[in-house]
Write a protein that holds these residues in place. Structure first.
Motif, mmCIF file in Angstrom:
data_model
loop_
_atom_site.group_PDB
_atom_site.id
_atom_site.type_symbol
_atom_site.label_atom_id
_atom_site.label_comp_id
_atom_site.label_asym_id
_atom_site.label_seq_id
_atom_site.Cartn_x
_atom_site.Cartn_y
_atom_site.Cartn_z
ATOM 1 N N LEU A 55 0.826 -1.210 0.000
ATOM 2 C CA LEU A 55 0.000 0.000 0.000
ATOM 3 C C LEU A 55 0.861 1.262 0.000
ATOM 4 O O LEU A 55 0.541 2.244 -0.672
ATOM 5 N N LEU A 56 1.963 1.236 0.741
ATOM 6 C CA LEU A 56 2.864 2.397 0.763
ATOM 7 C C LEU A 56 3.543 2.602 -0.583
ATOM 8 O O LEU A 56 3.925 3.718 -0.930
ATOM 9 N N SER A 57 3.711 1.529 -1.336
ATOM 10 C CA SER A 57 4.382 1.621 -2.639
ATOM 11 C C SER A 57 3.480 2.208 -3.713
ATOM 12 O O SER A 57 3.972 2.669 -4.743
ATOM 13 N N ASP A 58 2.173 2.173 -3.481
ATOM 14 C CA ASP A 58 1.227 2.660 -4.481
ATOM 15 C C ASP A 58 0.862 4.117 -4.180
ATOM 16 O O ASP A 58 0.356 4.421 -3.094
ATOM 17 N N PRO A 59 1.093 5.047 -5.120
ATOM 18 C CA PRO A 59 0.833 6.478 -4.849
ATOM 19 C C PRO A 59 -0.602 6.778 -4.442
ATOM 20 O O PRO A 59 -0.839 7.594 -3.555
ATOM 21 N N THR A 60 -1.569 6.099 -5.072
ATOM 22 C CA THR A 60 -2.976 6.367 -4.759
ATOM 23 C C THR A 60 -3.326 5.893 -3.354
ATOM 24 O O THR A 60 -3.911 6.624 -2.551
ATOM 25 N N PHE A 61 -2.988 4.636 -3.055
ATOM 26 C CA PHE A 61 -3.277 4.091 -1.727
ATOM 27 C C PHE A 61 -2.511 4.852 -0.645
ATOM 28 O O PHE A 61 -3.013 5.055 0.459
ATOM 29 N N ARG A 62 -1.273 5.251 -0.967
ATOM 30 C CA ARG A 62 -0.453 5.970 0.020
ATOM 31 C C ARG A 62 -1.105 7.303 0.395
ATOM 32 O O ARG A 62 -1.141 7.682 1.557
ATOM 33 N N THR A 63 -1.631 7.998 -0.605
ATOM 34 C CA THR A 63 -2.274 9.288 -0.333
ATOM 35 C C THR A 63 -3.481 9.117 0.579
ATOM 36 O O THR A 63 -3.714 9.921 1.481
ATOM 37 N N GLN A 64 -4.246 8.047 0.362
ATOM 38 C CA GLN A 64 -5.479 7.844 1.120
ATOM 39 C C GLN A 64 -5.238 7.211 2.486
ATOM 40 O O GLN A 64 -5.913 7.549 3.459
ATOM 41 N N HIS A 65 -4.274 6.285 2.568
ATOM 42 C CA HIS A 65 -4.140 5.475 3.784
ATOM 43 C C HIS A 65 -2.724 5.485 4.381
ATOM 44 O O HIS A 65 -2.490 4.807 5.382
ATOM 45 N N GLY A 66 -1.814 6.239 3.783
ATOM 46 C CA GLY A 66 -0.416 6.183 4.218
ATOM 47 C C GLY A 66 -0.221 6.546 5.674
ATOM 48 O O GLY A 66 0.557 5.898 6.391
ATOM 49 N N HIS A 67 -0.916 7.569 6.150
ATOM 50 C CA HIS A 67 -0.748 8.001 7.539
ATOM 51 C C HIS A 67 -1.119 6.878 8.503
ATOM 52 O O HIS A 67 -0.381 6.584 9.456
ATOM 53 N N ASP A 68 -2.276 6.229 8.270
ATOM 54 C CA ASP A 68 -2.711 5.130 9.145
ATOM 55 C C ASP A 68 -1.697 3.991 9.146
ATOM 56 O O ASP A 68 -1.412 3.396 10.196
ATOM 57 N N ILE A 69 -1.156 3.674 7.983
ATOM 58 C CA ILE A 69 -0.208 2.559 7.880
ATOM 59 C C ILE A 69 1.073 2.862 8.644
ATOM 60 O O ILE A 69 1.598 2.007 9.379
ATOM 61 N N VAL A 70 1.593 4.068 8.500
ATOM 62 C CA VAL A 70 2.842 4.430 9.192
ATOM 63 C C VAL A 70 2.641 4.402 10.706
ATOM 64 O O VAL A 70 3.506 3.910 11.444
ATOM 65 N N ILE A 71 1.502 4.907 11.185
ATOM 66 C CA ILE A 71 1.223 4.868 12.627
ATOM 67 C C ILE A 71 1.099 3.420 13.111
ATOM 68 O O ILE A 71 1.623 3.057 14.178
ATOM 69 N N LEU A 72 0.410 2.577 12.328
ATOM 70 C CA LEU A 72 0.289 1.157 12.689
ATOM 71 C C LEU A 72 1.656 0.494 12.810
ATOM 72 O O LEU A 72 1.946 -0.210 13.792
ATOM 73 N N LEU A 73 2.500 0.704 11.808
ATOM 74 C CA LEU A 73 3.840 0.112 11.837
ATOM 75 C C LEU A 73 4.626 0.583 13.053
ATOM 76 O O LEU A 73 5.335 -0.198 13.705
ATOM 77 N N THR A 74 4.512 1.854 13.375
ATOM 78 C CA THR A 74 5.261 2.422 14.500
ATOM 79 C C THR A 74 4.861 1.759 15.805
ATOM 80 O O THR A 74 5.720 1.418 16.632
ATOM 81 N N ILE A 75 3.565 1.571 16.018
ATOM 82 C CA ILE A 75 3.104 0.940 17.261
ATOM 83 C C ILE A 75 3.487 -0.537 17.287
ATOM 84 O O ILE A 75 3.954 -1.053 18.313
ATOM 85 N N LEU A 76 3.322 -1.221 16.163
ATOM 86 C CA LEU A 76 3.655 -2.652 16.110
ATOM 87 C C LEU A 76 5.145 -2.896 16.349
ATOM 88 O O LEU A 76 5.521 -3.873 17.009
ATOM 89 N N VAL A 77 5.988 -2.019 15.848
ATOM 90 C CA VAL A 77 7.436 -2.167 16.031
ATOM 91 C C VAL A 77 7.818 -2.074 17.506
ATOM 92 O O VAL A 77 8.805 -2.679 17.940
ATOM 93 N N ASN A 78 7.031 -1.350 18.298
ATOM 94 C CA ASN A 78 7.397 -1.111 19.693
ATOM 95 C C ASN A 78 6.838 -2.141 20.666
ATOM 96 O O ASN A 78 6.952 -1.962 21.881
ATOM 97 N N TYR A 79 6.267 -3.216 20.147
ATOM 98 C CA TYR A 79 5.784 -4.280 21.038
ATOM 99 C C TYR A 79 6.953 -5.168 21.455
ATOM 100 O O TYR A 79 7.594 -5.804 20.620
ATOM 101 N N ARG A 80 7.243 -5.186 22.746
ATOM 102 C CA ARG A 80 8.333 -6.004 23.311
ATOM 103 C C ARG A 80 9.599 -5.921 22.451
ATOM 104 O O ARG A 80 10.222 -6.942 22.126
ATOM 105 N N LYS A 81 9.950 -4.724 22.142
ATOM 106 C CA LYS A 81 11.028 -4.454 21.195
ATOM 107 C C LYS A 81 12.357 -5.063 21.626
ATOM 108 O O LYS A 81 13.141 -5.538 20.805
ATOM 109 N N HIS A 82 12.612 -5.047 22.936
ATOM 110 C CA HIS A 82 13.903 -5.518 23.436
ATOM 111 C C HIS A 82 13.784 -6.795 24.269
ATOM 112 O O HIS A 82 14.762 -7.248 24.844
#
Length: 705
Positions: free
Chosen positions: A189-216
């Motif tokens: 979705l991030l690779s597609d310009p159309t989807f990125r414009t519509q949903h990119g913010h939600d995806i980046v926030i999702l990834l950020t939270i998921l990355v921080n689960y029991r990170k260490h």
């Protein structure tokens, strides 16, 4: 006299929505589907009421929860099964119902942490099967040919799942999200310009939270996959979402400055007086800064984990960085306006790439140092700059003399200096702009509530830049005198405020870092200073400010004799680090006095002193080790608590936004009237003949209910 009751008075109760009545039946333990085999097909044609379902779940006590548990289980399962439908309205309504269900149950669980309600409802054995199925359907929706509002609601559902608890490590759903990763779908979705414009913010926030689960604590597949991601389109899309947010923030700030300048002095005074009575944490600027925490944290994770992401920092953000064009806002029915008197928009005011946006954003945040939210945001900015300044590619890019930018760095109003009206600097390499930014921080934060941690991070970034220049023999054309003056001003402040600061923080460690930067210039300056005159100016500044170094030396000697000094190790290191500077000062002070005596002068000019310096480099200095070495940045253990609090803030902020989005969400598919032929009071909701049952999943196996 009798009063007549007006028709339409408040005595008439507004009838309940059909869907609300069904929620009530379900939460009373009744089965509204018992008399109609088509009940669920028709139920998902009704527009969900997010607030009503959440309230019904919130009313349940522990005893009632045990009674309605089978109904909630059924509702969950029917919603998940309905995600396989081809009917757009049913698909959207089932996603919205799931959002409301999970949101309400998480809210209920947080009020009584002793009960794991999700396990209670699903059953521990079946929970993984149903959540696995949910992830498979979500993956299919994100990548499939579905209405955009369904994709949007699917991402909101995932955000509901990851923001269920303030502490992500206590969210029981994360283990299932780790086992059934959605990373590949996010990347596409991030690779597609159309989807990125519509949903990119939600995806980046999702990834950020998921990355921080029991990170260490354990292996997190999202950390692993983000660290090795090499898809240039996806990385550019990820960076574009961050730069777009920062650029919008900078643009709003510039517009607010222009509005203030164009307003009268009386209204400006009124705003100043009004702001005195507004809570720092509640003011609009602070809330705007706090709103950027999520995307700043996303930027940090990218530069910290993925070296490939560094290549996107200087990419021009063409889709989002250009200022708004007046011609794009005209409709065909409007006449063409007279633009002869229109204000000229200076495109150099707006950032053109992510790195420029970060620098300009930092310069704005630096000016707000009265509240904890802004200080935390600025600390995150400095940690990002630390990671960037350690990267070889980022440094080579920032020092490239062929890659220059005009960057507007905003400077705080201070009584002892006059600000330049033209805030846009000259075109220069980004390393020079970064040094300008760090110098500005040093001179503008010398205050009683001294931000020691921020100063250590700031000096650390300067040290890393100089180490790169020394190692690669890069000669940056920069006015080093500004940096030296700022560092000497910092040392002067530490000496003058010693009695106050030494009780609160380790001023000797910071002084040591500053003195070692001077030692780096003294020992290795011939490898990275652009001209020999720079050496002369360095020695001139050391002698001009010799009183500061003499006072530091006296302070350090005093603390070496104190048996109970808390910072004895740093005191000894600082004493040793001052050796060369004191030797230089003593040597040239004697030479200058001799020259003045010969010339019969008492007040020499700067040029005369520089001439004395050039002719008297005959002194021996002590070679000091490890000046060009630094401890590489590590998140643990120093910053672990900071990031826990930062992630908690991002989770809370995201949850608030989800509630508003999902509550107001309406399917783009027109509402279809569902005929209810039975009496509402009987609880029977019969089906409409001829309604097709949802298609069975072809590639997904549905667990047994």
């Amino acid at each position: 006299m009798t009063s007549r009751k007006r028709s339409g008075s408040g005595s008439t109760k507004r009838p309940k929505e059909k869907v609300v009545y069904i929620y009530e039946l379900l939460c009373r333990g009744e089965d509204p589907s018992s008399e109609s085999p088509e009940f669920w097909n028709e139920f998902f044609l009704l527009q969900p009421n997010f607030e009503a379902l959440e309230n019904e779940i919130g009313k349940l006590n522990n005893e009632q929860l045990q009674v309605v548990k089978p109904n909630l289980n059924t509702l969950f399962q029917r919603c998940i099964e309905m995600l396989d439908t081809d009917h757009p309205k049913r698909l959207c309504n089932s996603l919205q119902t799931l959002c409301s269900l999970f949101y309400g149950i998480f809210k209920k669980s947080n009020s009584d942490p002793s009960i794991n309600i999700l396990n209670e409802i699903f059953g521990h054995e079946k929970m993984d099967e149903w959540l696995k199925l949910l992830m498979q359907y979500c993956n299919r929706i994100l990548l499939g040919d579905v209405p955009e509002n369904a994709r949007f609601m699917c991402l909101k559902l995932l955000q509901v799942l990851v923001t269920g608890t303030d502490n992500v490590n206590q969210n029981s759903l994360f283990e299932h999200l780790m086992m059934h990763s959605m990373f590949d779908a996010f990347v596409r979705l991030l690779s597609d310009p159309t989807f990125r414009t519509q949903h990119g913010h939600d995806i980046v926030i999702l990834l950020t939270i998921l990355v921080n689960y029991r990170k260490h604590e354990a292996t997190n597949p999202y950390v692993v996959q983000l660290s090795i991601l090499a898809d240039e389109l996806a990385l550019n899309g990820y960076g574009q979402m961050i730069s777009q947010s920062l650029i919008d923030f900078c643009r709003q700030y510039i517009q607010s400055l222009n509005n203030v300048q164009s307003s009268s002095w009386f209204s400006s005074l009124s705003n100043i007086v009004g702001n005195m009575f507004v809570s720092d944490e509640g003011c609009e600027r602070v809330q705007q800064i706090k709103a950027n925490n999520g995307l700043l944290l996303a930027l940090y994770e990218a530069v910290h984990l993925n070296r490939n992401f560094i290549t996107t920092l200087a990419h021009t953000q063409a889709e989002s960085s250009a200022p708004p064009s007046p011609s794009n806002t005209l409709s065909l029915a409007q006449p063409v306006p007279d633009l002869s008197n229109a204000p000229i928009i200076d495109i150099t005011q707006y950032p053109t790439n992510l790195l420029v946006a970060v620098f300009q954003y930092c310069s704005i945040v630096m000016q707000d140092n009265k509240n904890e939210s802004s200080i935390a945001n600025l600390k995150l900015c400095f940690l990002i700059l630390t990671c960037i300044s350690e990267d070889q590619y980022a440094n080579s890019m920032m020092h490239d003399s062929n890659l220059t930018f005009k960057v507007m760095l905003h400077r705080a109003q201070m009584r002892h200096r006059k600000l330049n009206v033209d805030r846009v600097g000259k075109s220069q390499p980004l390393a020079a702009t970064l040094l300008d930014l760090l110098v500005e921080f040093i001179v503008s934060h010398l205050m009683k509530k001294f931000p020691m941690e921020l100063y250590l991070l700031c000096i650390g970034v300067i040290h890393r830049i100089l180490c790169y220049q020394k190692r690669c023999r890069v000669r940056l054309n920069y006015p080093w005198k500004e940096l030296w003056s700022a560092l000497i001003g910092l040392l002067r402040f530490l000496v003058n405020q010693e009695q106050t600061l030494v009780k609160k923080c380790n001023i000797f460690h910071l002084s040591l870092q500053v003195v070692n930067i001077f030692n780096l210039f003294i020992t290795y300056g011939d490898t990275f200073l652009a001209t020999t005159n720079s050496y002369d100016e360095l020695y001139y500044e050391l002698n001009r400010e010799e009183k500061v170094f003499t006072e530091i030396h006296a302070m350090v000697l005093r603390y070496t004799t104190m048996p109970e000094c808390e910072y004895k190790d740093d005191v000894i290191k600082l004493l040793n680090a001052l050796v060369n500077i004191l030797a230089i000062v003593k040597h040239f002070q004697n030479k200058i006095k001799e020259w003045l005596a010969e010339q019969g002068l008492s007040t020499p000019t700067e040029d005369q002193i520089l001439d004395v310096v050039r002719k008297n480099y005959d002194l021996t200095l002590k070679l000091q080790d490890s000046l060009d070495q630094y401890e590489r940045y590590a998140e643990t253990p120093l910053h672990t608590n900071f990031f826990k609090l930062m992630v908690r803030d991002v989770v809370n902020d995201t949850r608030k936004h989800i509630y508003g989005y999902v509550k107001e969400a309406v399917s783009v598919i027109p509402d279809q009237e569902v005929l209810l032929t039975a009496s509402i009071t009987s609880g029977s909701v019969p089906g409409t003949p001829g309604t097709p049952a949802p298609a069975a999943a072809a590639a997904v196996t549905t667990p047994t209910t």
